[in-house]
Design a protein around this motif. Structure first.
Motif, PDB file in Angstrom:
ATOM      1  N   ARG A 253       8.584 -12.290   5.777  1.00  0.00           N
ATOM      2  CA  ARG A 253       7.422 -13.004   4.744  1.00  0.00           C
ATOM      3  C   ARG A 253       6.371 -13.221   5.779  1.00  0.00           C
ATOM      4  NH1 ARG A 253       8.890 -14.338  -0.062  1.00  0.00           N
ATOM      5  NH2 ARG A 253       7.782 -16.315  -0.232  1.00  0.00           N
ATOM      6  N   GLN A 254       6.521 -13.932   6.834  1.00  0.00           N
ATOM      7  CA  GLN A 254       5.359 -14.488   7.558  1.00  0.00           C
ATOM      8  C   GLN A 254       4.427 -13.302   8.123  1.00  0.00           C
ATOM      9  OE1 GLN A 254       4.366 -17.569   8.146  1.00  0.00           O
ATOM     10  NE2 GLN A 254       2.565 -16.704   9.154  1.00  0.00           N
ATOM     11  N   LEU A 255       5.134 -11.989   8.599  1.00  0.00           N
ATOM     12  CA  LEU A 255       4.296 -10.962   8.842  1.00  0.00           C
ATOM     13  C   LEU A 255       3.759 -10.526   7.776  1.00  0.00           C
ATOM     14  CD1 LEU A 255       6.946  -9.406  11.318  1.00  0.00           C
ATOM     15  CD2 LEU A 255       4.826 -10.390  11.840  1.00  0.00           C
ATOM     16  N   ALA A 256       4.485 -10.323   6.458  1.00  0.00           N
ATOM     17  CA  ALA A 256       3.829  -9.846   5.492  1.00  0.00           C
ATOM     18  C   ALA A 256       2.488 -10.735   4.789  1.00  0.00           C
ATOM     19  CB  ALA A 256       4.765  -9.721   4.228  1.00  0.00           C
ATOM     20  N   TYR A 257       2.847 -11.903   4.983  1.00  0.00           N
ATOM     21  CA  TYR A 257       1.802 -12.737   4.747  1.00  0.00           C
ATOM     22  C   TYR A 257       0.240 -12.731   5.590  1.00  0.00           C
ATOM     23  CZ  TYR A 257      -0.912 -17.617   4.485  1.00  0.00           C
ATOM     24  OH  TYR A 257      -1.884 -18.546   4.153  1.00  0.00           O
ATOM     25  N   GLU A 258       0.522 -12.406   6.786  1.00  0.00           N
ATOM     26  CA  GLU A 258      -0.475 -12.085   7.677  1.00  0.00           C
ATOM     27  C   GLU A 258      -1.227 -10.875   7.279  1.00  0.00           C
ATOM     28  OE1 GLU A 258       1.402 -12.261  11.431  1.00  0.00           O
ATOM     29  OE2 GLU A 258       1.739 -14.280  11.403  1.00  0.00           O
TER      30      GLU A 258
ATOM     31  N   LEU B  49       0.829  -3.275   6.348  1.00  0.00           N
ATOM     32  CA  LEU B  49       1.903  -3.637   5.439  1.00  0.00           C
ATOM     33  C   LEU B  49       3.080  -2.703   5.141  1.00  0.00           C
ATOM     34  CD1 LEU B  49       2.771  -6.172   3.747  1.00  0.00           C
ATOM     35  CD2 LEU B  49       1.401  -5.307   1.963  1.00  0.00           C
ATOM     36  N   MET B  50       2.632  -1.366   5.201  1.00  0.00           N
ATOM     37  CA  MET B  50       3.328  -0.225   5.035  1.00  0.00           C
ATOM     38  C   MET B  50       4.305  -0.095   6.309  1.00  0.00           C
ATOM     39  SD  MET B  50       4.599   2.174   3.189  1.00  0.00           S
ATOM     40  CE  MET B  50       3.506   2.027   1.692  1.00  0.00           C
ATOM     41  N   GLN B  51       3.707  -0.476   7.288  1.00  0.00           N
ATOM     42  CA  GLN B  51       4.502  -0.131   8.834  1.00  0.00           C
ATOM     43  C   GLN B  51       5.358  -1.123   8.895  1.00  0.00           C
ATOM     44  OE1 GLN B  51       4.377   2.456  10.869  1.00  0.00           O
ATOM     45  NE2 GLN B  51       2.886   3.191   9.608  1.00  0.00           N
ATOM     46  N   LEU B  52       5.313  -2.434   8.332  1.00  0.00           N
ATOM     47  CA  LEU B  52       6.062  -3.544   8.217  1.00  0.00           C
ATOM     48  C   LEU B  52       7.331  -2.904   7.312  1.00  0.00           C
ATOM     49  CD1 LEU B  52       6.961  -6.436   8.764  1.00  0.00           C
ATOM     50  CD2 LEU B  52       5.670  -7.161   7.082  1.00  0.00           C
ATOM     51  N   TYR B  53       7.052  -2.550   6.071  1.00  0.00           N
ATOM     52  CA  TYR B  53       8.172  -2.038   5.401  1.00  0.00           C
ATOM     53  C   TYR B  53       8.868  -0.947   5.765  1.00  0.00           C
ATOM     54  CZ  TYR B  53       5.706  -4.377   1.310  1.00  0.00           C
ATOM     55  OH  TYR B  53       4.935  -5.380   0.641  1.00  0.00           O
ATOM     56  N   ILE B  54       8.302   0.150   6.454  1.00  0.00           N
ATOM     57  CA  ILE B  54       8.993   1.101   7.284  1.00  0.00           C
ATOM     58  C   ILE B  54      10.085   0.547   8.360  1.00  0.00           C
ATOM     59  CG2 ILE B  54       8.767   2.994   8.590  1.00  0.00           C
ATOM     60  CD1 ILE B  54       6.257   3.662   6.915  1.00  0.00           C
ATOM     61  N   GLN B  55       9.296  -0.596   9.058  1.00  0.00           N
ATOM     62  CA  GLN B  55      10.099  -1.165  10.170  1.00  0.00           C
ATOM     63  C   GLN B  55      11.287  -1.788   9.573  1.00  0.00           C
ATOM     64  OE1 GLN B  55       7.981  -3.983  12.104  1.00  0.00           O
ATOM     65  NE2 GLN B  55       9.569  -4.676  13.406  1.00  0.00           N
ATOM     66  N   GLN B  56      11.190  -2.513   8.461  1.00  0.00           N
ATOM     67  CA  GLN B  56      12.503  -3.150   7.758  1.00  0.00           C
ATOM     68  C   GLN B  56      13.293  -2.130   7.380  1.00  0.00           C
ATOM     69  OE1 GLN B  56      12.894  -6.249   7.994  1.00  0.00           O
ATOM     70  NE2 GLN B  56      10.989  -6.394   9.106  1.00  0.00           N
ATOM     71  N   MET B  57      12.995  -1.018   6.669  1.00  0.00           N
ATOM     72  CA  MET B  57      13.766   0.105   5.891  1.00  0.00           C
ATOM     73  C   MET B  57      14.702   0.843   7.018  1.00  0.00           C
ATOM     74  SD  MET B  57      11.668   1.479   3.042  1.00  0.00           S
ATOM     75  CE  MET B  57      12.558   2.978   2.872  1.00  0.00           C
ATOM     76  N   SER B  58      14.281   0.693   8.349  1.00  0.00           N
ATOM     77  CA  SER B  58      14.663   1.756   9.566  1.00  0.00           C
ATOM     78  C   SER B  58      15.985   1.061   9.789  1.00  0.00           C
ATOM     79  CB  SER B  58      13.645   1.954  10.300  1.00  0.00           C
ATOM     80  OG  SER B  58      13.450   0.731  11.095  1.00  0.00           O
ATOM     81  N   GLU B  59      16.214  -0.179   9.530  1.00  0.00           N
ATOM     82  CA  GLU B  59      17.335  -0.900  10.096  1.00  0.00           C
ATOM     83  C   GLU B  59      18.466  -0.940   8.840  1.00  0.00           C
ATOM     84  OE1 GLU B  59      16.121  -4.944  11.022  1.00  0.00           O
ATOM     85  OE2 GLU B  59      14.520  -4.431  12.446  1.00  0.00           O
ATOM     86  N   VAL B  60      18.189  -0.245   7.938  1.00  0.00           N
ATOM     87  CA  VAL B  60      19.126  -0.212   6.754  1.00  0.00           C
ATOM     88  C   VAL B  60      19.789   1.122   6.680  1.00  0.00           C
ATOM     89  CG1 VAL B  60      19.614  -0.400   4.300  1.00  0.00           C
ATOM     90  CG2 VAL B  60      17.964  -1.706   5.483  1.00  0.00           C
ATOM     91  N   GLU B  61      21.099   1.335   6.649  1.00  0.00           N
ATOM     92  CA  GLU B  61      21.601   2.693   6.746  1.00  0.00           C
ATOM     93  C   GLU B  61      21.230   3.534   5.754  1.00  0.00           C
ATOM     94  OE1 GLU B  61      25.823   2.714   7.119  1.00  0.00           O
ATOM     95  OE2 GLU B  61      26.106   1.206   8.564  1.00  0.00           O
ATOM     96  N   ARG B  62      21.360   2.861   4.586  1.00  0.00           N
ATOM     97  CA  ARG B  62      20.968   3.624   3.226  1.00  0.00           C
ATOM     98  C   ARG B  62      20.021   2.853   2.342  1.00  0.00           C
ATOM     99  NH1 ARG B  62      25.170   6.463  -0.919  1.00  0.00           N
ATOM    100  NH2 ARG B  62      23.860   7.670  -2.117  1.00  0.00           N
ATOM    101  N   PRO B  63      18.766   3.147   2.251  1.00  0.00           N
ATOM    102  CA  PRO B  63      17.807   2.418   1.708  1.00  0.00           C
ATOM    103  C   PRO B  63      18.104   2.628  -0.038  1.00  0.00           C
ATOM    104  CG  PRO B  63      16.447   4.105   2.409  1.00  0.00           C
ATOM    105  CD  PRO B  63      18.145   4.222   2.954  1.00  0.00           C
ATOM    106  N   VAL B  64      18.060   1.370  -0.609  1.00  0.00           N
ATOM    107  CA  VAL B  64      17.925   1.615  -2.128  1.00  0.00           C
ATOM    108  C   VAL B  64      16.668   1.072  -2.618  1.00  0.00           C
ATOM    109  CG1 VAL B  64      19.026   0.403  -4.159  1.00  0.00           C
ATOM    110  CG2 VAL B  64      20.241   0.650  -2.051  1.00  0.00           C
ATOM    111  N   LEU B  65      16.047   1.984  -3.309  1.00  0.00           N
ATOM    112  CA  LEU B  65      14.674   1.876  -3.845  1.00  0.00           C
ATOM    113  C   LEU B  65      14.830   1.499  -5.266  1.00  0.00           C
ATOM    114  CD1 LEU B  65      12.612   4.311  -1.712  1.00  0.00           C
ATOM    115  CD2 LEU B  65      13.029   1.970  -1.081  1.00  0.00           C
TER     116      LEU B  65
END
Length: 125
Positions: A10-15, A70-86
């Motif tokens: 949330r802090q990184l997204a805020y920035e 912001l997109m890079q931040l989202y992608i970074q978070q998704m890469s840690e999830v085995e199977r993303p749910v959108l």
């Protein structure tokens, strides 16, 4: 996701938000937690949006977010999830009397309409 990870995200997204960061961030929280939004005033009534209702418009007008970052931040978070749910909203917005609505189509409603017909003229939003 652990609380510390969520806080860091949330802090990184805020920035990434540029001008009107506070109002834009609270507006995003309100959008994600408001069940039914029929107008922008509904977002101002959300307890997570702690500003005056006019700040909704201000956030939309003045907010300039860094989309790439912001997109890079989202992608970074998704890469840690085995199977993303959108989750995608497939709400049909019925507009039976809108003769000139360009995107107007026949849309299925999960609940029956007044005359027992579960299909109406509208568009997906």
């Amino acid at each position: 996701m652990k609380l510390e990870q969520l806080q860091e995200f949330r802090q990184l997204a805020y920035e990434c938000l540029g001008k009107a960061k506070d109002a834009t961030f609270e507006l995003a929280d309100a959008v994600m937690t408001t069940r039914h939004i029929s107008c922008l005033g509904d977002l101002a009534l959300n307890p997570l949006f702690r500003r005056q209702w006019s700040s909704v418009y201000e956030a939309l007008q003045d907010g300039r977010l860094d989309r790439e970052k912001l997109m890079q931040l989202y992608i970074q978070q998704m890469s840690e999830v085995e199977r993303p749910v959108l989750a995608i909203d497939h709400t049909a917005w019925l507009r039976p009397h809108a003769r000139t609505l360009k995107e107007r189509t026949y849309e299925h409603q999960p609940t029956a309409l007044p005359h027992g017909i579960p299909v109406g003229i509208g568009r997906l939003i």
